[in-house]
Design a protein around this motif. Structure first.
Motif, short mmCIF file in Angstrom:
data_model
loop_
_atom_site.label_atom_id
_atom_site.label_comp_id
_atom_site.label_asym_id
_atom_site.label_seq_id
_atom_site.Cartn_x
_atom_site.Cartn_y
_atom_site.Cartn_z
N TYR A 1 1.15 -1.26 0.00
CA TYR A 1 -0.24 -0.29 -0.18
C TYR A 1 0.84 0.66 0.31
O TYR A 1 0.50 2.66 -0.87
CB TYR A 1 -0.93 0.18 1.74
CG TYR A 1 -1.69 0.94 1.70
CD1 TYR A 1 -2.56 1.36 0.77
CD2 TYR A 1 -1.58 2.20 2.08
CE1 TYR A 1 -3.58 2.79 0.84
CE2 TYR A 1 -1.93 3.23 2.58
CZ TYR A 1 -2.93 3.70 1.71
OH TYR A 1 -3.80 5.09 1.66
N LYS A 2 2.13 1.34 0.62
CA LYS A 2 2.93 2.32 1.09
C LYS A 2 3.69 2.42 -0.49
O LYS A 2 3.75 3.83 -0.89
CB LYS A 2 4.00 1.78 1.55
CG LYS A 2 3.68 2.33 3.59
CD LYS A 2 4.65 2.24 4.16
CE LYS A 2 3.91 2.54 5.90
NZ LYS A 2 5.33 2.67 6.46
N ASN A 3 4.02 1.24 -1.36
CA ASN A 3 4.17 1.59 -2.68
C ASN A 3 3.60 2.41 -3.71
O ASN A 3 3.59 3.52 -4.17
CB ASN A 3 5.02 0.64 -3.18
CG ASN A 3 5.71 -0.15 -4.22
OD1 ASN A 3 6.32 1.58 -4.48
ND2 ASN A 3 5.94 -0.17 -4.65
N ASN A 4 2.44 1.98 -3.45
CA ASN A 4 1.34 2.89 -3.99
C ASN A 4 0.94 4.33 -3.87
O ASN A 4 0.96 4.87 -5.41
CB ASN A 4 0.24 1.52 -3.97
CG ASN A 4 -0.05 0.18 -5.29
OD1 ASN A 4 1.01 0.33 -6.26
ND2 ASN A 4 -0.46 -1.01 -4.48
N LEU A 5 0.87 4.35 -3.01
CA LEU A 5 1.00 5.74 -2.17
C LEU A 5 1.45 6.60 -2.89
O LEU A 5 1.75 7.53 -3.28
CB LEU A 5 0.37 5.46 -1.28
CG LEU A 5 0.58 6.67 -0.51
CD1 LEU A 5 -0.99 7.33 -0.53
CD2 LEU A 5 0.20 7.04 1.13
N TYR A 6 2.82 5.81 -2.88
CA TYR A 6 4.51 7.09 -3.14
C TYR A 6 4.10 7.26 -4.66
O TYR A 6 4.71 7.78 -4.72
CB TYR A 6 5.36 5.62 -2.58
CG TYR A 6 6.83 7.06 -3.11
CD1 TYR A 6 7.40 7.96 -2.47
CD2 TYR A 6 7.20 6.36 -4.52
CE1 TYR A 6 8.60 8.18 -2.59
CE2 TYR A 6 9.05 7.19 -3.81
CZ TYR A 6 8.94 7.88 -3.48
OH TYR A 6 10.09 8.48 -3.91
N ALA A 12 1.08 12.18 -8.76
CA ALA A 12 0.05 13.19 -9.20
C ALA A 12 1.29 15.08 -9.00
O ALA A 12 0.64 15.70 -9.19
CB ALA A 12 -0.82 13.15 -7.54
N THR A 13 2.20 14.61 -8.11
CA THR A 13 3.10 15.96 -8.30
C THR A 13 4.20 15.89 -10.12
O THR A 13 3.66 17.53 -10.40
CB THR A 13 4.47 15.68 -7.63
OG1 THR A 13 4.09 14.81 -6.54
CG2 THR A 13 5.42 16.50 -7.66
N LEU A 14 4.31 14.89 -10.24
CA LEU A 14 4.65 14.88 -11.87
C LEU A 14 3.07 15.85 -12.41
O LEU A 14 3.17 16.73 -13.51
CB LEU A 14 4.67 14.16 -12.78
CG LEU A 14 6.20 13.42 -12.29
CD1 LEU A 14 5.95 11.95 -12.70
CD2 LEU A 14 6.74 14.05 -12.51
N ALA A 15 1.73 15.38 -12.23
CA ALA A 15 0.69 15.77 -13.36
C ALA A 15 1.10 17.56 -12.52
O ALA A 15 0.30 18.71 -13.82
CB ALA A 15 -0.47 14.93 -12.60
N PHE A 16 0.65 17.67 -11.34
CA PHE A 16 0.79 18.57 -11.15
C PHE A 16 2.54 19.65 -11.57
O PHE A 16 1.22 21.66 -12.32
CB PHE A 16 1.10 19.15 -9.82
CG PHE A 16 1.26 20.82 -9.00
CD1 PHE A 16 -0.31 21.24 -8.94
CD2 PHE A 16 2.07 21.13 -8.94
CE1 PHE A 16 -0.94 23.00 -8.52
CE2 PHE A 16 2.50 22.54 -8.41
CZ PHE A 16 1.21 23.03 -8.23
#
Length: 173
Positions: A1-6, A12-16
């Motif tokens: 789960y942590k890997n997917n969240l990361y 999201a950061t790249l999209a932003f």
């Protein structure tokens, strides 16, 4: 789960960041467009408001555009001259060889300057100083001709008066 969240945070950061870059590009393009629009408005204002007559023709010599001064002096509207050649202005005071020499000069040098007598719509002959310049594209192909014409009536009248006064007594004539 942590890997997917990361991974989702990275995406999201790249999209932003991509959206920020796109917005910066759009803002820069808008600023550039506004600057170009202002320059075009200035050019249009000069074209419309100058006292010199300006005519733009296509590469074949057919009228594309005229300014207000042209209409004011010659009496023709854009609708009356658009698509026509400027030989409608020929006064008959210059022969065909004169006009052939003008075009030879333009073809060889890209510009002609000289005095010509043109005729208005009402038939009045007007002395003009004309400059005709060829406009080229990047491949050196002619895309337009621009003619700027100056009415010489006032200048020639003052020269005639000065010549008269130089050789005649002001009191007795």
């Amino acid at each position: 789960y942590k890997n997917n969240l990361y991974q989702e945070k990275i995406i999201a950061t790249l999209a932003f960041l991509t959206m920020v870059v796109v917005w910066i590009i759009f803002i820069a393009m808008y600023i550039h467009s506004r600057r170009n629009q202002k320059i075009l408005q200035q050019h249009a204002s000069v074209f419309a408001n100058t006292q010199e007559m300006i005519v733009i023709t296509d590469p074949h010599g057919h009228v594309v555009s005229i300014n207000r001064a042209f209409s004011d002096i010659y009496g023709y509207t854009l609708n009356e001259v658009k698509g026509k050649k400027l030989n409608i202005l020929h006064s008959g005071m210059q022969d065909d060889l004169f006009y052939k020499d003008i075009w030879d000069e333009i073809i060889h040098n890209g510009i002609y300057q000289g005095r010509v007598v043109n005729k208005t719509k009402d038939g009045e002959n007007i002395p003009m100083w004309i400059t005709i310049k060829a406009v080229y594209d990047e491949s050196h192909k002619i895309i337009n001709y621009i003619s700027v014409q100056t009415d010489l009536r006032a200048l020639e009248a003052s020269q005639s008066k000065a010549e008269y006064l130089a050789y005649h007594d002001a009191l007795t004539g």
